[in-house]
Design an enzyme around this catalytic site. Structure first.
Site, PDB file in Angstrom:
ATOM      1  N   GLU A 225       0.798  -1.216   0.000  1.00 57.15           N
ATOM      2  CA  GLU A 225       0.000   0.000   0.000  1.00 57.15           C
ATOM      3  C   GLU A 225       0.838   1.278   0.000  1.00 57.15           C
ATOM      4  O   GLU A 225       0.789   2.081   0.944  1.00 57.15           O
ATOM      5  CB  GLU A 225      -0.970  -0.013   1.193  1.00 57.15           C
ATOM      6  CG  GLU A 225      -1.961  -1.160   1.110  1.00 57.15           C
ATOM      7  CD  GLU A 225      -2.973  -1.200   2.226  1.00 57.15           C
ATOM      8  OE1 GLU A 225      -4.002  -1.863   2.063  1.00 57.15           O
ATOM      9  OE2 GLU A 225      -2.724  -0.574   3.284  1.00 57.15           O
ATOM     10  N   GLU A 343      -4.974  -8.644  -0.639  1.00 54.10           N
ATOM     11  CA  GLU A 343      -5.687  -8.360   0.615  1.00 54.10           C
ATOM     12  C   GLU A 343      -7.160  -8.130   0.320  1.00 54.10           C
ATOM     13  O   GLU A 343      -7.518  -7.486  -0.671  1.00 54.10           O
ATOM     14  CB  GLU A 343      -5.150  -7.111   1.321  1.00 54.10           C
ATOM     15  CG  GLU A 343      -3.912  -7.297   2.139  1.00 54.10           C
ATOM     16  CD  GLU A 343      -3.616  -6.064   3.000  1.00 54.10           C
ATOM     17  OE1 GLU A 343      -4.581  -5.380   3.432  1.00 54.10           O
ATOM     18  OE2 GLU A 343      -2.435  -5.779   3.220  1.00 54.10           O
TER      19      GLU A 343
END
Length: 489
Positions: A225, A343
């Protein structure tokens, strides 16, 4: 050709083996594995393929210990052989493991902590023993503990001026990302100020040197991220196009070059920026590497609002998920990559989990659920995550969540997938694939032990069940060149 379990012959034996967890034809490991061929995943077109050329779908779990020493302990609350066996028994054939940059070179750039890699090697060996594919992940959230996060070593977390004149702002996750200081920290990393990015790339080289030949590797997730820095406000509108072009992709190419010095073939996973989790507008361009993957996350905004106690419902996530998967496939095609939903979840909302996993089936997407255990996660918007009420007690598993995530699905296909569906309520499963000539190893289908209390009824058209493998798998071979359809009720 069609046969059903519960009748005479090998299909009846298959059903017995599934119920009692026995293996009739394969004593251990994946069916047909050749010792001379180390099992690793590679990219062919949009697909992940194993050493036999079979298309692999991964249903996995994230294993990220975010606290110093950044590796789970050898204890019940951490990770042991019992955990690895539990994963395989429940059909989780993948793990995204948090081999953090902070642990690899904690003291200085280029100074590798081999003891840290040894500590992870214990876990890696346990997973490999169970035939679980592993993605090595330089996980980070909000950069460093200074800002309430984790991931980078202390030497890479020097506070920039003039922000170092006052105490750092430390908000709850993910709010600290939008502070001017943390945005500046990321901008400095993308600009390689003080050589910090060089140190990151060098650490990836050390990881590839250690695990380039590791059985059951599925490559390297370069950074979790990433944040676009001060350009973040434009990301929901433009997709951070300039950040991808001028910052992310050049940095990823630098890390890839370091990896390729030790591992010429492992998949290098490019991950999209944080806000793409909610707004699927990643902007990577073509990648000059044949073994590249697109790693992306799916956190539906309605799911986030639900986790914060707002009664909006998650039904709108169906359209969101479909769009996200289609955009991921388009981004991967642009890059020349395979793709992985590395994820999703981070919730106990089983309606949302059912929507997420059904969308993955619809698009033949491999996935890694967040997360296997909670492990006192300091950077999460929803504390109701993990598979267990008590990390140290596997019997405390959240039963409804488990039944939603444990799915009957094809783990390895000797051909090309055509259609896939599974109903976590009834257990109804249907899978069609086009068989490939030249692949001797059978198709492997994991049959959930949770969904067929009286044993599974298995029907195969265009093929036959030829045996079983450990961890509740049936082995299917085509009887001709026509499509094979497997139905399980």
């Amino acid at each position: 050709m069609s046969r059903r379990s519960g009748r005479l012959g090998i299909v009846a034996a298959t059903a017995v083996a599934l119920v009692f967890g026995t293996s009739l034809l394969s004593p251990a490991g994946p069916a047909g594995a050749r010792p001379a061929d180390p099992p690793q995943l590679s990219r062919e077109g949009r697909w992940l393929v194993d050493q036999h050329g079979r298309i692999v779908l991964v249903h996995g779990q994230n294993l990220v210990w975010k606290h110093d020493p950044y590796v789970p302990p050898d204890s019940p609350e951490g990770f042991t052989a019992t955990d690895a066996e539990w994963l395989a028994e429940h059909g989780f054939n993948g793990a995204r493991i948090g081999t953090l940059w902070a642990g690899v070179t904690p003291d200085a750039p280029g100074q590798v902590d081999e003891d840290y890699l040894d500590d992870w090697q214990r876990v890696v060996d346990l997973l490999a023993d169970q035939g679980i594919w592993m993605q090595f992940d330089f996980h980070q959230d909000m950069w460093h503990e200074t800002y309430g996060g984790e991931g980078v070593p202390d030497w890479a977390a020097e506070r920039p001026a003039p922000f170092d004149l006052h105490p750092p702002i430390k908000l709850s996750f993910p709010a600290t990302y939008i502070t001017p200081e943390l945005a500046t920290v990321y901008d400095r990393f993308w600009a390689n100020e003080d050589g910090v990015q060089d140190g990151w790339a060098s650490a990836w080289g050390a990881v590839a040197k250690r695990w380039g030949d590791q059985p059951y590797s599925m490559g390297y997730d370069l950074i979790n991220e990433p944040w676009a820095g001060r350009e973040w406000l434009a990301c929901p509108i433009t997709g951070c196009a300039s950040s991808y072009r001028n910052e992310f992709q050049p940095a990823y190419e630098r890390a890839t070059a370091a990896i390729r010095r030790s591992d010429p073939d492992g998949i290098v996973w490019y991950e999209s920026q944080l806000l793409a989790n909610q707004v699927p507008n990643s902007r990577f361009g073509p990648v000059d590497d044949g073994q590249v993957g697109y790693s992306w996350h799916s956190y539906c905004p309605f799911g986030y609002l639900d986790s914060q106690g707002l009664p909006v419902g998650v039904g709108g996530c169906r359209d969101y998920d479909d769009t996200h998967h289609r955009k991921a496939l388009e981004q991967a095609e642009t890059m020349g990559a395979t793709n992985l939903m590395s994820e999703f979840g981070a919730t106990d909302n089983t309606e949302l989990l059912a929507i997420d996993t059904a969308a993955a089936d619809d698009h033949f997407t491999s996935w890694m659920h967040w997360a296997y255990k909670h492990w006192d996660d300091p950077t999460t918007a929803d504390g109701r995550q993990g598979m267990f009420a008590d990390d140290a007690d596997l019997s405390s598993v959240k039963a409804e969540k488990l039944r939603t995530l444990v799915r009957t699905y094809p783990q390895a296909t000797a051909g090309t997938p055509v259609d896939l569906s599974f109903d976590p309520e009834s257990g109804a499963f249907r899978y069609t694939y086009e068989p490939a000539t030249g692949i001797e190893e059978p198709t492997e289908i994991y049959v959930s032990p949770l969904h067929y209390p009286d044993g599974p009824d298995i029907d195969v058209a265009g093929g036959r069940v030829v045996g079983t493998a450990d961890h509740h798998r049936i082995l299917v071979q085509a009887t001709g060149t026509e499509p094979v359809t497997v139905t399980i009720d």
